[in-house]
Scaffold this motif. Structure first.
Motif, PDB file in Angstrom:
ATOM      1  N   ASP A  76       0.819  -1.050  -0.224  1.00  0.00           N
ATOM      2  CA  ASP A  76       0.041  -0.019  -0.156  1.00  0.00           C
ATOM      3  C   ASP A  76       0.747   1.243   0.051  1.00  0.00           C
ATOM      4  O   ASP A  76       1.888   1.254   0.714  1.00  0.00           O
ATOM      5  CB  ASP A  76      -0.986   0.039   1.195  1.00  0.00           C
ATOM      6  N   ALA A  77       0.452   2.186  -0.902  1.00  0.00           N
ATOM      7  CA  ALA A  77       1.215   3.475  -0.782  1.00  0.00           C
ATOM      8  C   ALA A  77       0.782   4.279   0.549  1.00  0.00           C
ATOM      9  O   ALA A  77      -0.200   4.090   0.920  1.00  0.00           O
ATOM     10  CB  ALA A  77       0.693   4.114  -2.077  1.00  0.00           C
ATOM     11  N   LEU A  78       2.145   5.156   0.864  1.00  0.00           N
ATOM     12  CA  LEU A  78       1.900   5.757   2.039  1.00  0.00           C
ATOM     13  C   LEU A  78       0.972   7.035   1.895  1.00  0.00           C
ATOM     14  O   LEU A  78       1.232   7.746   0.717  1.00  0.00           O
ATOM     15  CB  LEU A  78       3.337   6.107   2.354  1.00  0.00           C
ATOM     16  N   ASN A  99       1.093  10.274  -6.490  1.00  0.00           N
ATOM     17  CA  ASN A  99       0.633   9.204  -7.405  1.00  0.00           C
ATOM     18  C   ASN A  99       0.882   7.788  -6.858  1.00  0.00           C
ATOM     19  O   ASN A  99       0.855   6.941  -7.588  1.00  0.00           O
ATOM     20  CB  ASN A  99       1.595   9.318  -8.383  1.00  0.00           C
ATOM     21  N   GLY A 100       0.821   7.497  -5.715  1.00  0.00           N
ATOM     22  CA  GLY A 100       1.040   6.307  -5.144  1.00  0.00           C
ATOM     23  C   GLY A 100       2.507   5.217  -5.274  1.00  0.00           C
ATOM     24  O   GLY A 100       2.243   4.169  -5.475  1.00  0.00           O
ATOM     25  N   LEU A 101       3.406   6.219  -5.723  1.00  0.00           N
ATOM     26  CA  LEU A 101       4.512   5.481  -5.895  1.00  0.00           C
ATOM     27  C   LEU A 101       5.408   5.372  -4.520  1.00  0.00           C
ATOM     28  O   LEU A 101       6.545   4.846  -4.884  1.00  0.00           O
ATOM     29  CB  LEU A 101       5.191   6.399  -6.846  1.00  0.00           C
ATOM     30  N   VAL A 102       5.191   5.754  -3.351  1.00  0.00           N
ATOM     31  CA  VAL A 102       5.874   5.578  -2.241  1.00  0.00           C
ATOM     32  C   VAL A 102       5.245   4.617  -1.200  1.00  0.00           C
ATOM     33  O   VAL A 102       4.112   4.866  -0.900  1.00  0.00           O
ATOM     34  CB  VAL A 102       6.379   7.042  -1.794  1.00  0.00           C
ATOM     35  N   THR A 103       6.089   3.437  -1.168  1.00  0.00           N
ATOM     36  CA  THR A 103       5.629   2.730   0.231  1.00  0.00           C
ATOM     37  C   THR A 103       6.720   2.454   1.079  1.00  0.00           C
ATOM     38  O   THR A 103       7.675   3.248   1.001  1.00  0.00           O
ATOM     39  CB  THR A 103       5.397   1.177  -0.665  1.00  0.00           C
ATOM     40  N   LYS A 134      14.388   5.057 -11.316  1.00  0.00           N
ATOM     41  CA  LYS A 134      13.515   3.971 -10.985  1.00  0.00           C
ATOM     42  C   LYS A 134      12.020   4.592 -10.573  1.00  0.00           C
ATOM     43  O   LYS A 134      11.084   3.617 -10.764  1.00  0.00           O
ATOM     44  CB  LYS A 134      14.185   3.147  -9.769  1.00  0.00           C
ATOM     45  N   TYR A 135      12.006   5.652  -9.979  1.00  0.00           N
ATOM     46  CA  TYR A 135      10.801   6.396  -9.560  1.00  0.00           C
ATOM     47  C   TYR A 135       9.996   7.150 -10.672  1.00  0.00           C
ATOM     48  O   TYR A 135       9.160   7.794 -10.208  1.00  0.00           O
ATOM     49  CB  TYR A 135      11.014   6.991  -8.237  1.00  0.00           C
ATOM     50  N   GLY A 136      10.492   7.231 -11.907  1.00  0.00           N
ATOM     51  CA  GLY A 136      10.011   8.034 -12.967  1.00  0.00           C
ATOM     52  C   GLY A 136      10.053   9.510 -13.046  1.00  0.00           C
ATOM     53  O   GLY A 136       9.296  10.117 -13.403  1.00  0.00           O
ATOM     54  N   VAL A 137      11.359   9.936 -12.222  1.00  0.00           N
ATOM     55  CA  VAL A 137      11.447  11.331 -12.056  1.00  0.00           C
ATOM     56  C   VAL A 137      11.906  11.870 -13.420  1.00  0.00           C
ATOM     57  O   VAL A 137      11.731  13.141 -13.468  1.00  0.00           O
ATOM     58  CB  VAL A 137      12.394  11.503 -10.781  1.00  0.00           C
ATOM     59  N   THR A 138      12.657  11.041 -14.220  1.00  0.00           N
ATOM     60  CA  THR A 138      12.911  11.744 -15.529  1.00  0.00           C
ATOM     61  C   THR A 138      11.923  11.541 -16.758  1.00  0.00           C
ATOM     62  O   THR A 138      11.361  10.304 -16.706  1.00  0.00           O
ATOM     63  CB  THR A 138      14.330  10.850 -16.074  1.00  0.00           C
ATOM     64  N   PRO A 139      11.888  12.433 -17.808  1.00  0.00           N
ATOM     65  CA  PRO A 139      10.925  11.931 -18.417  1.00  0.00           C
ATOM     66  C   PRO A 139      11.123  10.787 -19.269  1.00  0.00           C
ATOM     67  O   PRO A 139      10.105   9.991 -19.613  1.00  0.00           O
ATOM     68  CB  PRO A 139      11.258  13.121 -19.647  1.00  0.00           C
ATOM     69  N   ALA A 140      12.094  10.147 -19.489  1.00  0.00           N
ATOM     70  CA  ALA A 140      12.334   8.968 -20.281  1.00  0.00           C
ATOM     71  C   ALA A 140      11.939   7.718 -19.312  1.00  0.00           C
ATOM     72  O   ALA A 140      11.242   6.803 -19.827  1.00  0.00           O
ATOM     73  CB  ALA A 140      13.699   8.712 -20.628  1.00  0.00           C
ATOM     74  N   LYS A 143       7.962   4.350 -18.651  1.00  0.00           N
ATOM     75  CA  LYS A 143       7.882   3.250 -18.418  1.00  0.00           C
ATOM     76  C   LYS A 143       7.157   2.792 -17.174  1.00  0.00           C
ATOM     77  O   LYS A 143       6.816   1.790 -17.031  1.00  0.00           O
ATOM     78  CB  LYS A 143       9.417   2.853 -17.955  1.00  0.00           C
ATOM     79  N   ILE A 144       6.534   3.917 -16.229  1.00  0.00           N
ATOM     80  CA  ILE A 144       5.768   3.389 -15.109  1.00  0.00           C
ATOM     81  C   ILE A 144       4.395   3.676 -15.331  1.00  0.00           C
ATOM     82  O   ILE A 144       3.685   4.806 -15.911  1.00  0.00           O
ATOM     83  CB  ILE A 144       6.220   4.536 -13.927  1.00  0.00           C
TER      84      ILE A 144
END
Length: 158
Positions: free
Chosen positions: A30-32, A59-63, A126-132, A136-137
């Motif tokens: 579950d996301a925090l 955006n629910g990406l941090v657990t 890995k967390y989608g912070v860059t545009p490229a 992928k996320i």
């Protein structure tokens, strides 16, 4: 790139589910709802944390299991900024720093900066912070339950 892995539910729906292959596929975390800034981050790292992590969390990406990885990434970011600030406060330019650097006696702050920023950038990708990496996320929209809808209706936002 291979085809995406089907979830257990997709296998059951398609009739391709095999318990020996598809049981216990993946762990759902579950996301925090709230993520606080970890202790021990530098001022620069705290500012960057507050700029990036709340957006990831929204955006629910941090657990809970992501916190140590993110903390290490922001520690590396802080170290990189400290190196850069040390160079810029003592020299008028990076070129002057390079000219006066005695590589046998001094720590190469620019190399340490690059090392630390590389750790930070690889983690953030890995967390989608860059545009490229963002492409992928896949983010699943938060599903609202009846209680959420009821509360929104009471507030007049429904």
């Amino acid at each position: 790139m291979g085809r995406p892995i089907k979830t257990t539910e997709e296998h059951i729906k398609d009739g391709t589910y095999r318990k020996d292959r598809h049981a216990n596929r993946g762990v759902t975390l579950d996301a925090l709802e709230e993520v606080s800034v970890p202790d021990g981050l530098s001022r620069d790292a705290k500012e960057k944390w507050l700029e990036i992590v709340p957006v990831l969390q929204k955006n629910g990406l941090v657990t809970a299991v992501d916190i140590p990885t993110l903390t290490d990434a922001f520690i590396a970011y802080g170290a990189a900024q400290d190196c850069l600030n040390a160079v810029l406060s003592n020299f008028s330019s990076i070129a002057e720093y390079w000219a006066q650097l005695n590589k046998f006696k001094d720590v190469d702050l620019i190399a340490k900066y690059n090392e630390s920023m590389d750790i930070y950038k690889r983690t953030m990708e890995k967390y989608g912070v860059t545009p490229a990496s963002r492409a992928k996320i896949k983010i699943q929209p938060k599903q609202e339950d009846e209680a959420d809808n009821f509360i929104k209706a009471l507030r007049g936002n429904g």
